[in-house]
Scaffold this motif. Sequence first.
Motif, PDB file in Angstrom:
ATOM      1  N   VAL A  95       0.836  -1.211   0.000  1.00  0.00           N
ATOM      2  CA  VAL A  95       0.000   0.000   0.000  1.00  0.00           C
ATOM      3  C   VAL A  95       0.866   1.254   0.000  1.00  0.00           C
ATOM      4  O   VAL A  95       0.613   2.204  -0.749  1.00  0.00           O
ATOM      5  N   GLU A  96       1.898   1.257   0.826  1.00  0.00           N
ATOM      6  CA  GLU A  96       2.774   2.431   0.915  1.00  0.00           C
ATOM      7  C   GLU A  96       3.465   2.708  -0.415  1.00  0.00           C
ATOM      8  O   GLU A  96       3.447   3.842  -0.917  1.00  0.00           O
ATOM      9  N   LYS A  97       4.083   1.681  -0.994  1.00  0.00           N
ATOM     10  CA  LYS A  97       4.834   1.886  -2.234  1.00  0.00           C
ATOM     11  C   LYS A  97       3.903   2.140  -3.419  1.00  0.00           C
ATOM     12  O   LYS A  97       4.248   2.907  -4.331  1.00  0.00           O
ATOM     13  N   ALA A  98       2.746   1.515  -3.426  1.00  0.00           N
ATOM     14  CA  ALA A  98       1.781   1.778  -4.499  1.00  0.00           C
ATOM     15  C   ALA A  98       1.316   3.227  -4.462  1.00  0.00           C
ATOM     16  O   ALA A  98       1.119   3.865  -5.510  1.00  0.00           O
ATOM     17  N   THR A  99       1.144   3.760  -3.263  1.00  0.00           N
ATOM     18  CA  THR A  99       0.772   5.177  -3.127  1.00  0.00           C
ATOM     19  C   THR A  99       1.883   6.064  -3.659  1.00  0.00           C
ATOM     20  O   THR A  99       1.641   7.012  -4.414  1.00  0.00           O
ATOM     21  N   GLU A 100       3.124   5.756  -3.281  1.00  0.00           N
ATOM     22  CA  GLU A 100       4.259   6.542  -3.753  1.00  0.00           C
ATOM     23  C   GLU A 100       4.409   6.478  -5.264  1.00  0.00           C
ATOM     24  O   GLU A 100       4.847   7.445  -5.899  1.00  0.00           O
ATOM     25  N   LEU A 101       4.040   5.341  -5.852  1.00  0.00           N
ATOM     26  CA  LEU A 101       4.168   5.165  -7.300  1.00  0.00           C
ATOM     27  C   LEU A 101       2.954   5.683  -8.072  1.00  0.00           C
ATOM     28  O   LEU A 101       2.896   5.556  -9.291  1.00  0.00           O
ATOM     29  N   GLY A 102       1.997   6.269  -7.363  1.00  0.00           N
ATOM     30  CA  GLY A 102       0.900   6.949  -8.044  1.00  0.00           C
ATOM     31  C   GLY A 102      -0.286   6.105  -8.422  1.00  0.00           C
ATOM     32  O   GLY A 102      -1.104   6.526  -9.252  1.00  0.00           O
ATOM     33  N   ALA A 103      -0.441   4.915  -7.843  1.00  0.00           N
ATOM     34  CA  ALA A 103      -1.619   4.089  -8.154  1.00  0.00           C
ATOM     35  C   ALA A 103      -2.892   4.850  -7.791  1.00  0.00           C
ATOM     36  O   ALA A 103      -2.962   5.521  -6.763  1.00  0.00           O
ATOM     37  N   GLY A 104      -3.908   4.709  -8.633  1.00  0.00           N
ATOM     38  CA  GLY A 104      -5.161   5.414  -8.386  1.00  0.00           C
ATOM     39  C   GLY A 104      -6.155   4.627  -7.562  1.00  0.00           C
ATOM     40  O   GLY A 104      -7.013   5.207  -6.891  1.00  0.00           O
TER      41      GLY A 104
END
Length: 243
Positions: free
Chosen positions: A98-107
């Motif tokens: 969740v943390e890295k997906a947020t940083e990578l811009g997942a919508g």
Amino acid sequence: MTAPVKARLFVAADLAASLAVDLPADQAHYLRNVLRLAAGDAVALFNGRDGEFRAAIAQADKKACRLQVGEQLRPFRASSDLWLCFAPIRQGRIEMIVEKATELGAGRLQPVLTRRSQVTRVNTERLAAHAREAAEQCERLDLPAMAEAISLEKLLADWPAGRRLLFCQERSDAPALLAAVQALPQDVPLGILTGPEGGFAPEEMAAIARLPQALPVSLGPLILRAETAAIAALAIVQAVRQN
């Protein structure tokens, strides 16, 4: 001289110059007791729709923490429309996804329950809090939508007709994810699907293959851990789509 911004917070309130924002107890505690900020200190605020604003602490005591909103620092810009669909894994590692997906811009973040999922109960409220903290740190202007966990069967049954599903398939001769994304039109909405520890069951792989929007892809010859696969896939897709 303009005071330096000492913190960045996501708030639910509307943001515009001259408005006052009262922080909830947890954020007030964070500013007052963790960061040791006081009246006059500057923070940045964003709410996922109005952009980012400078604000000054007008009141910071045991009863309340009120911020006075000043000028806009950045206009709103939504992150990508990329969906990450992932099988839940144990605590500690799912937070990393969740943390890295947020940083990578997942919508959108969509937990998917599979036959081999070792975790069947997902605390989406806790994961949403991790996403919020990650967004505050990485300076994105919105939060990813944190969806409730659903079964793989429901995911496939409800999959949107116009969105391609990049299915990360282990031990296959599927095309490399990088090449597959480069071959797709830039305006085609995408979703990524990664599996659980132990991979998808054969019948699940067959069901995914029957979905017209599904496109099997490979992340390379090595067997990746579930969190590594999710993060690597997001990074590859975003590297292509954001250039």
